[in-house]
Each structure stands twice: as structure tokens, then as C-alpha cells.
Write a protein that holds these residues in place. Structure first.
Motif, mmCIF file in Angstrom:
data_model
loop_
_atom_site.group_PDB
_atom_site.id
_atom_site.type_symbol
_atom_site.label_atom_id
_atom_site.label_comp_id
_atom_site.label_asym_id
_atom_site.label_seq_id
_atom_site.Cartn_x
_atom_site.Cartn_y
_atom_site.Cartn_z
ATOM 1 N N VAL A 1 0.831 -1.206 0.000
ATOM 2 C CA VAL A 1 0.000 0.000 0.000
ATOM 3 C C VAL A 1 0.869 1.260 0.000
ATOM 4 N N GLU A 2 1.999 1.188 0.678
ATOM 5 C CA GLU A 2 2.905 2.335 0.758
ATOM 6 C C GLU A 2 3.923 2.371 -0.386
ATOM 7 N N ASP A 3 3.734 1.493 -1.380
ATOM 8 C CA ASP A 3 4.625 1.436 -2.535
ATOM 9 C C ASP A 3 6.076 1.244 -2.100
ATOM 10 N N TYR A 4 6.265 0.434 -1.072
ATOM 11 C CA TYR A 4 7.574 0.044 -0.540
ATOM 12 C C TYR A 4 8.393 1.222 -0.012
ATOM 13 N N ARG A 5 7.710 2.274 0.383
ATOM 14 C CA ARG A 5 8.422 3.391 1.023
ATOM 15 C C ARG A 5 8.678 3.107 2.505
ATOM 16 N N TRP A 6 7.943 2.194 3.079
ATOM 17 C CA TRP A 6 8.181 1.786 4.466
ATOM 18 C C TRP A 6 9.324 0.783 4.513
ATOM 19 N N ARG A 7 10.187 0.894 5.508
ATOM 20 C CA ARG A 7 11.224 -0.115 5.716
ATOM 21 C C ARG A 7 10.550 -1.434 6.087
ATOM 22 N N HIS A 8 11.133 -2.533 5.593
ATOM 23 C CA HIS A 8 10.543 -3.848 5.843
ATOM 24 C C HIS A 8 10.420 -4.131 7.337
ATOM 25 N N GLY A 9 11.484 -3.871 8.101
ATOM 26 C CA GLY A 9 11.451 -4.155 9.532
ATOM 27 C C GLY A 9 10.412 -3.328 10.268
ATOM 28 N N ASP A 10 10.252 -2.065 9.854
ATOM 29 C CA ASP A 10 9.226 -1.231 10.472
ATOM 30 C C ASP A 10 7.842 -1.827 10.237
ATOM 31 N N ALA A 11 7.613 -2.299 9.010
ATOM 32 C CA ALA A 11 6.322 -2.913 8.691
ATOM 33 C C ALA A 11 6.126 -4.213 9.473
ATOM 34 N N VAL A 12 7.206 -4.987 9.643
ATOM 35 C CA VAL A 12 7.109 -6.238 10.412
ATOM 36 C C VAL A 12 6.779 -5.951 11.869
ATOM 37 N N ALA A 13 7.355 -4.876 12.417
ATOM 38 C CA ALA A 13 7.058 -4.509 13.808
ATOM 39 C C ALA A 13 5.563 -4.260 13.980
ATOM 40 N N VAL A 14 4.989 -3.478 13.091
ATOM 41 C CA VAL A 14 3.545 -3.222 13.161
ATOM 42 C C VAL A 14 2.765 -4.505 12.880
ATOM 43 N N GLY A 15 3.277 -5.313 11.951
ATOM 44 C CA GLY A 15 2.618 -6.578 11.639
ATOM 45 C C GLY A 15 2.547 -7.509 12.835
ATOM 46 N N MET A 16 3.588 -7.501 13.676
ATOM 47 C CA MET A 16 3.558 -8.330 14.881
ATOM 48 C C MET A 16 2.515 -7.818 15.871
ATOM 49 N N ILE A 17 2.387 -6.503 15.962
ATOM 50 C CA ILE A 17 1.349 -5.941 16.833
ATOM 51 C C ILE A 17 -0.039 -6.361 16.327
ATOM 52 N N PHE A 18 -0.230 -6.284 15.004
ATOM 53 C CA PHE A 18 -1.512 -6.695 14.427
ATOM 54 C C PHE A 18 -1.787 -8.169 14.742
ATOM 55 N N ALA A 19 -0.772 -9.029 14.559
ATOM 56 C CA ALA A 19 -0.960 -10.458 14.824
ATOM 57 C C ALA A 19 -1.268 -10.711 16.294
ATOM 58 N N ALA A 20 -0.608 -9.962 17.177
ATOM 59 C CA ALA A 20 -0.868 -10.136 18.611
ATOM 60 C C ALA A 20 -2.266 -9.643 18.974
ATOM 61 N N GLU A 21 -2.674 -8.512 18.409
ATOM 62 C CA GLU A 21 -4.045 -8.026 18.627
ATOM 63 C C GLU A 21 -5.050 -9.057 18.129
ATOM 64 N N LEU A 22 -4.774 -9.638 16.971
ATOM 65 C CA LEU A 22 -5.670 -10.640 16.399
ATOM 66 C C LEU A 22 -5.756 -11.863 17.311
ATOM 67 N N ALA A 23 -4.601 -12.270 17.857
ATOM 68 C CA ALA A 23 -4.582 -13.448 18.732
ATOM 69 C C ALA A 23 -5.341 -13.195 20.026
ATOM 70 N N VAL A 24 -5.177 -12.014 20.599
ATOM 71 C CA VAL A 24 -5.889 -11.679 21.836
ATOM 72 C C VAL A 24 -7.393 -11.669 21.584
ATOM 73 N N ARG A 25 -7.797 -11.051 20.473
ATOM 74 C CA ARG A 25 -9.227 -10.931 20.172
ATOM 75 C C ARG A 25 -9.838 -12.262 19.733
ATOM 76 N N SER A 26 -8.978 -13.200 19.343
ATOM 77 C CA SER A 26 -9.457 -14.546 18.989
ATOM 78 C C SER A 26 -9.401 -15.492 20.172
ATOM 79 N N GLY A 27 -8.936 -14.986 21.319
ATOM 80 C CA GLY A 27 -8.946 -15.774 22.543
ATOM 81 C C GLY A 27 -7.813 -16.769 22.691
ATOM 82 N N VAL A 28 -6.715 -16.583 21.942
ATOM 83 C CA VAL A 28 -5.617 -17.556 22.041
ATOM 84 C C VAL A 28 -4.381 -16.992 22.735
ATOM 85 N N LEU A 29 -4.354 -15.681 23.011
ATOM 86 C CA LEU A 29 -3.164 -15.050 23.603
ATOM 87 C C LEU A 29 -3.579 -14.114 24.722
#
Length: 381
Positions: A277-305
Motif C-alpha cells: 500500500v505504501e509502494d515500498y516506502r516503508w522499511r521492511h522491519g518497520d512494517a514487520v514490527a507493526v505486523g507483529m502488533i496486528f498479529a498479537a491483537e488478532l490473537a488476543v481478540r481470537s482468545g488464544v493469547l
């Protein structure tokens, strides 16, 4: 850590560096990837290149811009070992992973008369090694490649594991091949010229390894976040070795991502959507950091974390200066991008989530409303 050794003559034949010092005296640590190749980490790691160069062997050094000093060292090492060096420069960062750049590299190999007995060497960050690996995988259906990652992200993620690829307009790494290197050589001094923001971005992949498999990584970062952000700090070599060991252990059991290797994609489904979406202007690691937060939020809201592990994500990532939120796009463009992710199966989204630190699992087809709630939590400042 299992699989990690101090290099010496008894371990793959250490090479002399010309000043009477071999790999053991230089303190190079070697990590075996399934007994198929080694990742050699330490000052003087370039000495190991000679093991892969023979008299008359052509060597194409594919490198990103701005590393002429290291490229000159590589060329000299090839010549000293009797090889025939060739040099091919490619653009920086994700611009290297383009089909036109790929075609240019193929042209350079063809003009130099490269055969199946010759060698490609990738020098640079993760994008450069991804490209070099795919060039090697595709030329004559496969020639040898040795990777020399010069970024933290490159050594702990892109250069190890045999994944290669380029990007298309439709998504990241959708075209690629599994092609393992003959060796990966990493000298931490090569990272000394990295911009701090780029180095810190690479820490996201290190921290990811802590969450999915090695909690000691998290403890090392939490104990001294400032030191973890300094390429020259002793703790960084330990963090690199531990992250590489995590990846080596996973890849040893699943080269082609048929099963357990998927855990290495923790945070990446949402991360790749941000990058697209950002046309690769975001650093990969920065995007992964946010991606981990998203995955953790998803896990908490799905009742597994538990909430405590989600909170630890934010604390550890914030401590080293990595982003923990993203509000640059609305939900729909990100949702479309995730639907094109390699891990999706038909219309079903698949995520790697945690049930605890060190306990990853697959979450398939989460409820759409849960996805939206996780996004809204990530988008909040």
C-alpha cells in the motif's frame, strides 16, 4: 545454542587471512543449516569465500550501490583464490527486486559466459541478496550462490534459508524460488556504515525470532535496548547468532515452507500489505514490527493469547524505536493486499499467531469483524 561452533581447522577448514590469522583466531562463529551450508559470523568472515572459488571459476559479484570498498575486497579475494571476478551493480533496496533489474543481471551473466560451474556472490542488504539468489536460481536452472549480507535485516532474514525472489506490481516476492546458498558470510563491521534507522529496522526480525522461538533474545533486548541498537555492541553479535540459529533450526526441518517454516512469517501478512500500500516506502522491519502488533491483537481478540504478551510486544518494540502503529491507509486497501499474500488459500486468510512466547500456531479464516478490530487497534495512535 545447538548447532553453533567456534570455527577452526577441524570445522570446514578455516582459511588464512594473509596475516597469519585463521577463522578461529578471528572469532568467527559458524551455524550449520541442516548440515547443508554454514552461516559464518564474525570479523574476517570474508576469508571463508576462498573455499568456494577455484582456479578459473567465474564469479559474478552482484552488489547494491555504495559498497565499493567491500566490493573491491571481494574482487581481490576472488583473484587471490584464482577466480575470475565480474561485477554487476544493482539499485538500492526494493528497487533491486524488479524484473528489469533481473533481466540486466541475466544479460551480464550471458555476456560473461557463465556456466553451471560458476558462482554468483550477493553483496548488500536483503533486497540485493534476494535478487542475487534468484539470479543464481534461474540462470541455467541453478548455479551456486554465496551471500554476503551487509545489513542486519539481510543476515537474520533474507540471506539465510534459501528463499529468493523479486516483486511485481501485484505484491512482494510473488515470483521466486527456493535456492539455498553455498554459504552466508557476515562480518558485523560491514554494518558500521548503516543509518541507525535502517539498523533498528532490522531488529524487528531479530525480535520476531525472540517471540516465536527464543525468549532469551527478548531478555537481551529488554536488558539494554540502547546497546541492541549499536552495530558495534557485543550484544549485537549474540543477537545475530541467536536469530540465525532460530531460522536455521526451522529451515532444517522445512526448506520449502510446507509446514513449520511458516512461523518465520510472524507479522508478515500485515507487514507485506503495508509495504504494498505504501509502494515500498516503508522499511521492511518497520512494517514487520507493526505486523507483529496486528498479529498479537488478532490473537488476543481470537482468545488464544493473553494481554500481557501483547503488552510485551509494544514495550520491546518501542524500547528500540520501532513503530507499533500504522494509520497511513484505510482498512480496505490493506485487506485486498492481504488477500494476495502467499500464505492465503483461496479466499481464506492465514496468519501465524502466538498462544504464548515461543508457541506459534496458525490461525485460519478469522472473523472479518475481528480483523477490523485488530486493524483499528493498530491504527490508534
Amino acid at each position: 545454542m545447538t548447532g553453533s561452533t567456534q570455527d577452526g581447522a577441524q570445522n570446514h577448514g578455516a582459511q588464512d587471512d594473509g596475516d597469519g590469522q585463521d577463522a578461529a583466531s578471528l572469532g568467527i562463529r559458524s551455524i550449520s543449516v541442516g548440515g547443508r551450508y554454514g552461516v559464518h559470523i564474525g570479523v574476517g568472515a570474508l576469508t571463508r569465500l576462498a573455499e568456494h572459488v577455484s582456479e578459473g571459476r567465474r564469479v559474478m559479484v552482484i552488489h547494491q550501490r555504495g559498497r565499493t570498498d567491500l566490493v573491491a575486497e571481494v574482487v581481490e579475494a576472488v583473484r587471490a583464490a584464482g577466480g575470475e571476478p565480474h561485477v554487476h551493480e544493482v539499485p538500492d533496496a526494493e528497487a533491486a527486486k524488479d524484473v528489469r533489474v533481473l533481466a540486466g543481471a541475466w544479460g551480464a551473466l550471458g555476456q560473461a559466459g557463465f556456466t553451471r560451474n560458476d558462482l554468483v556472490v550477493g553483496v548488500g542488504g536483503g533486497a540485493a541478496t534476494d535478487l542475487a539468489g534468484f539470479v543464481a536460481a534461474s540462470w541455467l536452472r541453478g548455479v551456486d550462490v554465496v551471500q554476503l549480507p551487509t545489513s542486519l535485516l539481510g543476515v537474520v532474514d533474507a540471506a539465510v534459508g534459501g528463499k529468493t525472489g523479486i516483486n511485481t506490481a501485484e505484491g512482494k516476492n510473488l515470483v521466486g524460488a527456493f535456492h539455498e546458498p553455498r554459504a552466508v558470510l557476515c562480518d558485523p563491521t560491514w554494518m558500521g556504515s548503516m543509518a541507525r534507522a535502517d539498523f533498528v529496522s532490522g531488529l524487528a526480525e531479530v525480535i520476531k525470532c525472540g517471540f516465536i522461538a527464543d525468549p532469551a533474545i527478548l531478555k537481551l533486548v529488554e536488558a539494554d535496548p540502547a546497546a541492541a541498537c549499536e552495530a558495534s555492541a557485543p550484544v549485537v553479535s549474540e543477537l545475530i547468532a541467536r536469530a540465525v540459529q532460530v531460522k536455521a533450526d526451522v529451515v532444517e526441518n522445512d526448506l520449502t515452507e510446507a509446514g513449520i517454516r511458516e512461523i518465520l512469517n510472524y507479522g508478515h501478512t500485515f507487514a507485506h500489505a503495508i509495504e504494498q500500500v505504501e509502494d515500498y516506502r516503508w522499511r521492511h522491519g518497520d512494517a514487520v514490527a507493526v505486523g507483529m502488533i496486528f498479529a498479537a491483537e488478532l490473537a488476543v481478540r481470537s482468545g488464544v493469547l493473553g494481554q500481557d504478551v501483547l503488552d510485551r510486544h509494544r514495550t520491546v518494540l518501542s524500547a528500540v524505536g520501532l513503530p507499533t502503529s500504522y494509520a497511513g491507509s484505510g482498512w480496505e486497501p490493506l485487506r485486498r493486499a492481504m488477500g494476495r499474500d502467499k500464505k492465503a488459500r483461496g479466499a481464506t486468510l492465514r496468519f501465524i499467531v502466538l498462544s504464548a512466547v515461543g508457541s506459534p500456531q496458525r490461525l485460519e479464516g478469522p472473523d472479518e469483524q475481528v480483523l477490523i478490530e485488530a486493524f483499528e487497534a493498530v491504527a490508534a495512535p
